[in-house]
Scaffold this active site. Structure first.
Site, PDB file in Angstrom:
ATOM      1  N   PRO A 190      -6.490   4.163   8.206  1.00 33.80           N
ATOM      2  CA  PRO A 190      -6.244   5.367   7.716  1.00 33.80           C
ATOM      3  C   PRO A 190      -5.042   5.418   6.601  1.00 33.80           C
ATOM      4  CG  PRO A 190      -5.464   5.013   9.995  1.00 33.80           C
ATOM      5  CD  PRO A 190      -5.784   3.869   9.547  1.00 33.80           C
ATOM      6  N   ASN A 191      -4.960   6.677   5.668  1.00 32.94           N
ATOM      7  CA  ASN A 191      -4.539   6.249   4.811  1.00 32.94           C
ATOM      8  C   ASN A 191      -4.158   5.897   3.588  1.00 32.94           C
ATOM      9  OD1 ASN A 191      -3.799   9.506   5.549  1.00 32.94           O
ATOM     10  ND2 ASN A 191      -2.677   8.603   7.233  1.00 32.94           N
ATOM     11  N   ARG A 194       0.571   8.224  -2.516  1.00 33.67           N
ATOM     12  CA  ARG A 194       1.721   7.929  -1.039  1.00 33.67           C
ATOM     13  C   ARG A 194       2.597   7.703  -1.007  1.00 33.67           C
ATOM     14  NH1 ARG A 194      -0.624   4.873   4.315  1.00 33.67           N
ATOM     15  NH2 ARG A 194       1.232   6.062   5.973  1.00 33.67           N
ATOM     16  N   TYR A 217       5.468   2.284  -0.353  1.00 37.07           N
ATOM     17  CA  TYR A 217       4.108   1.487  -1.083  1.00 37.07           C
ATOM     18  C   TYR A 217       4.074   1.292  -2.168  1.00 37.07           C
ATOM     19  CZ  TYR A 217       3.677   3.287   3.975  1.00 37.07           C
ATOM     20  OH  TYR A 217       3.759   3.405   5.476  1.00 37.07           O
ATOM     21  N   ASN A 247      -4.908  -4.250   7.836  1.00 34.55           N
ATOM     22  CA  ASN A 247      -4.059  -3.574   8.040  1.00 34.55           C
ATOM     23  C   ASN A 247      -4.565  -1.867   8.621  1.00 34.55           C
ATOM     24  OD1 ASN A 247      -2.082  -1.451   7.720  1.00 34.55           O
ATOM     25  ND2 ASN A 247      -1.498  -1.637   4.993  1.00 34.55           N
ATOM     26  N   ALA A 262      -1.478   3.319  10.795  1.00 35.07           N
ATOM     27  CA  ALA A 262      -1.109   3.740  12.015  1.00 35.07           C
ATOM     28  C   ALA A 262      -1.947   3.203  13.306  1.00 35.07           C
ATOM     29  CB  ALA A 262      -0.348   5.047  11.719  1.00 35.07           C
ATOM     30  N   GLU A 269      -2.789 -10.329   9.892  1.00 37.21           N
ATOM     31  CA  GLU A 269      -2.578  -8.361  10.778  1.00 37.21           C
ATOM     32  C   GLU A 269      -1.642  -8.315   9.225  1.00 37.21           C
ATOM     33  OE1 GLU A 269       0.432  -7.291  13.293  1.00 37.21           O
ATOM     34  OE2 GLU A 269       0.483  -5.093  13.122  1.00 37.21           O
ATOM     35  N   HIS A 288       1.007  -5.658   6.772  1.00 38.17           N
ATOM     36  CA  HIS A 288       1.966  -4.273   6.502  1.00 38.17           C
ATOM     37  C   HIS A 288       2.164  -4.570   5.471  1.00 38.17           C
ATOM     38  CE1 HIS A 288       0.444  -2.786  10.515  1.00 38.17           C
ATOM     39  NE2 HIS A 288       1.348  -3.921  10.889  1.00 38.17           N
ATOM     40  N   ARG A 299      11.817   0.630   8.994  1.00 39.75           N
ATOM     41  CA  ARG A 299      11.568   1.390   9.506  1.00 39.75           C
ATOM     42  C   ARG A 299      11.473   2.654  10.779  1.00 39.75           C
ATOM     43  NH1 ARG A 299       5.955   2.666   6.681  1.00 39.75           N
ATOM     44  NH2 ARG A 299       6.873   4.946   6.293  1.00 39.75           N
TER      45      ARG A 299
HETATM   46  C1  DQA Z   1       1.684   0.508   6.753  1.00 35.38           C
HETATM   47  C2  DQA Z   1       2.382   0.850   7.933  1.00 35.38           C
HETATM   48  C3  DQA Z   1       2.431   1.794   8.943  1.00 35.38           C
HETATM   49  O1  DQA Z   1       3.894   2.128   9.823  1.00 35.38           O
HETATM   50  C4  DQA Z   1       1.607   3.167   8.139  1.00 35.38           C
HETATM   51  O2  DQA Z   1       1.202   3.727   9.789  1.00 35.38           O
HETATM   52  C5  DQA Z   1       1.012   3.083   7.524  1.00 35.38           C
HETATM   53  C6  DQA Z   1       1.137   1.546   6.731  1.00 35.38           C
HETATM   54  C7  DQA Z   1       2.119  -0.449   5.459  1.00 35.38           C
HETATM   55  O3  DQA Z   1       0.427  -0.723   5.333  1.00 35.38           O
HETATM   56  O4  DQA Z   1       3.289  -0.908   5.068  1.00 35.38           O
HETATM   57  O5  DQA Z   1      -0.220   3.501   6.677  1.00 35.38           O
HETATM   58  O6  DQA Z   1      -0.008  -0.284   7.724  1.00 35.38           O
END
Ligand code: DQA
Length: 150
Positions: free
Chosen positions: A13-14, A21, A26, A77, A80, A101, A103, A110
């Protein structure tokens, strides 16, 4: 038809909002930029990539279930959902595929609720804090993990 190993790269998501964003966290690259960089690196590694994004947890679970017979490894990735989803962890474990995994941000610098991820309990390795480069490093690691499994 190619017999290159195929890697499923999943984005949760997102992540479709990358570029606009919170760029201070990011960066300015869009998900399309990341996909293009992954395609280039995969070609150099003799891998083929299947790059996807969804905002829906169940869709990620379904894709992971299908990967068991369709792909050779998963880079994920989960955004959240990484921090909340036992369902994703279970699906990754059941896939019996190598999992890396990723990020973009350094989740350990954070909020404390980002320090734990269920996904990492199902992952062979975790890369965070290196932005787009993290995806490329994950592909390098995945090439080796797939080779070792063969
Ligand atoms: C994320 C880190 C997560 O905590 C966050 O909710 C994201 C992006 C990252 O790529 O840094 O949506 O996965």
């Amino acid at each position: 038809m190619s017999d290159e190993p195929t890697v499923l790269i999943l984005n949760g998501p997102n992540l479709n909002m990358l570029g606009v964003r919170e760029p201070s966290i990011y960066g300015r690259d869009t998900l399309g930029d990341i996909e293009a960089a992954c395609a280039d690196r995969a070609e150099a590694l003799d891998l083929s990539v299947d790059f996807r994004q969804t905002n829906h947890e169940g869709e990620l679970v379904g894709w992971i279930q299908e990967a068991r017979s369709a792909h050779d490894g998963i880079i994920i990735n989960a955004g959240a959902y990484s921090h909340t989803s036992i369902a994703l962890m279970d699906a990754l474990q059941a896939s019996e595929l190598p999992v890396v995994e990723v990020h973009l941000s350094n989740i350990f610098r954070r909020d404390s609720f980002r320090h734990f991820t269920y996904v990492s309990l199902a992952a062979d390795g975790v890369i965070c804090g290196l932005g787009v480069q993290g995806y490329l490093l994950a592909l390098e690691a995945m090439a080796r993990l797939i080779q070792e499994k063969e």
